[in-house]
Design an enzyme around this catalytic site. Structure first.
Site, PDB file in Angstrom:
ATOM      1  CD  GLU A   1      25.537  13.604  23.461  1.00 39.58           C
ATOM      2  OE1 GLU A   1      24.809  14.198  22.637  1.00 39.58           O
ATOM      3  OE2 GLU A   1      25.136  12.667  24.183  1.00 39.58           O
TER       4      GLU A   1
ATOM      5  CE  LYS B   1      20.527  14.136  21.838  1.00 44.45           C
ATOM      6  NZ  LYS B   1      21.876  13.934  22.387  1.00 44.45           N
TER       7      LYS B   1
ATOM      8  CG  ASP C   1      19.367  18.677   4.382  1.00 43.47           C
ATOM      9  OD1 ASP C   1      19.256  18.935   5.594  1.00 43.47           O
ATOM     10  OD2 ASP C   1      18.666  19.209   3.504  1.00 43.47           O
TER      11      ASP C   1
ATOM     12  CG  HIS D   1      25.963  12.685  31.880  1.00 44.88           C
ATOM     13  ND1 HIS D   1      24.623  12.855  32.140  1.00 44.88           N
ATOM     14  CD2 HIS D   1      26.085  12.708  30.547  1.00 44.88           C
ATOM     15  CE1 HIS D   1      23.981  12.975  30.983  1.00 44.88           C
ATOM     16  NE2 HIS D   1      24.853  12.887  30.014  1.00 44.88           N
TER      17      HIS D   1
END
Ligand code: MEV
Length: 394
Positions: free
Chosen positions: A89, A266, A282, A379
């Site tokens: 990202e 997030k 992990d 964006h």
């Protein structure tokens, strides 16, 4: 803004983003001493040899790559660190670097991590006289832990091993009891050690408890392996009181609304997962633990909160983080070995603090842009970049 370098490595590298990829790699190899193998690997693009990939997993047909980047400017517990991040990202690495730069005038990030204690769960159903049985298990604690330690002698020799246990009566009527074994796993993430102990102890427990033996597995909600980090950004560094209060309002929004909290979290995991991937951790376990902890009060909450205090914007975050500097793929994956040489840490607790700092940085960066000009500009940059890549590939 003045920068005091506390250790010999400085994570401030001016104009790094403007350099070519090759020049950046030169800059990094001049900043950190890499082994010959790691330097050769990175100079050749850093990919995973397909033979190693084949050894690591099943039905392998090739290996899979991601960009490996360095987030700059991180100062954590008074030491500078280059932050390796593997993430697709765009803007996360730049955002982390910018955020870390703004924290430097107040000292950067500070954190502490619990001892590396993992939790094994051993499930029993239909146990007769469940309350009494829980007492019997506790009375036999020393013998049970001894049996567990016998299954992991090398960890015990390194100073780790089973430290205590707990009998949890989950459902008295159905006789469901879960035994928790708490195990110090040293610098390992510890999943295999924990599962080994759980399976080794189970027969002894079965003899003591009766009932039906069920699962023997770690829990990813590692409540005894927590990490806390904090940082502060001076109002003058942020530019205005307005942006500080806007970020505090954004934090309160997440504190009051799970629909927002999940996106807030997030943004934290953008940083944590990117470092986790670079360092072969992990990340599924990390994600599972983080979100379970976020919901642990019964309502899903943000892991990090931000407040305006003492002329600063202060951020704090606590979460479970089971990570290791040994075991897993840390000694198998050459790219992971190189990333460990870049980050220069001594133990798993320090790794947890560093990863949490990356998460707090990406959270701050997201809130700053969301609470001011909005995410859409970022964006648009991203779309332009992707368009450019597509055009140059044709
Ligand atoms: C995007 O990857 C992450 C953000 O949505 C996080 C947030 O909303 O806080 C920007």
């Amino acid at each position: 803004m003045t920068d005091t370098v506390f250790n010999k490595l400085s994570s401030r590298i001016k104009g790094f983003y403007k350099q070519t990829q090759n020049k950046r790699l030169n800059t990094i190899t001049q900043t950190v001493h890499l082994s010959d193998n790691s330097e050769t690997l990175l100079r050749n693009g850093g990919g995973l040899d397909v033979q190693i990939a084949d050894y690591m997993s099943e039905n392998v047909i090739a290996s899979h790559g991601l960009p490996l980047s360095i987030a700059l400017n991180f100062r954590i517990n008074d030491n500078d660190h280059l932050m390796p991040m593997a993430i697709e990202e765009s803007s996360v690495v730049a955002a982390a670097s910018n955020a870390a730069r703004l924290t430097r005038s107040t000292g950067g990030f500070y954190g502490k991590a619990d001892d590396p204690i993992m939790t094994a769960q051993i499930q029993f159903d239909a146990v007769p006289k469940p309350k009494q049985t829980c007492h019997i298990v506790m009375e036999n604690q020393a013998a049970i832990l001894k049996e567990g330690n016998a299954a992991i002698p090398r960890m015990v020799a390194r100073g780790g091993g089973c430290v205590s246990l707990e009998a949890r009566l989950i459902d008295e009527q159905e006789g469901i009891i879960v035994i928790h074994i708490y195990i110090n796993v040293g610098n390992a993430m510890g999943a295999n050690l924990v599962d080994t102990v759980a399976e080794a102890i189970a027969p002894k427990l079965q003899t003591l408890m009766g009932g039906i033996l069920g699962l023997r597995i770690l829990t990813n909600l590692t409540l005894r392996r927590m990490v806390s980090v904090q940082t502060a950004i001076a109002i003058e560094t942020l530019g205005s009181l307005e942006i500080v209060t806007a970020i505090e309002r954004a934090s309160r929004f997440a504190e009051k609304d799970p629909m927002r909290a999940v996106t807030h979290n997030k943004g934290i995991m953008n940083g944590i997962d990117a470092v986790a991937l670079a360092l072969g951790q992990d990340w599924r376990a990390i994600e599972a633990g983080a979100h379970a902890y976020a919901a642990f009060s019964g309502t899903y909450k943000p892991l990090a909160v931000w407040r305006h205090k003492n002329n600063e914007l202060q951020g704090t975050m606590t979460l479970p983080l089971a990570v290791g500097t040994v075991g897993g793929i840390t000694s198998v994956h050459p790219g992971v070995k190189a990333a460990f040489e870049l980050i220069q840490i001594s133990d798993a607790q320090q790794l947890a603090i560093i990863m949490a700092s990356a998460g707090l940085a990406t959270n701050f960066a997201a809130l700053r842009v969301l609470a001011s000009e909005g995410i859409q500009r970022g964006h648009m940059n991203l779309h332009h970049r992707h368009k450019k890549i597509k055009t140059s590939l044709h």
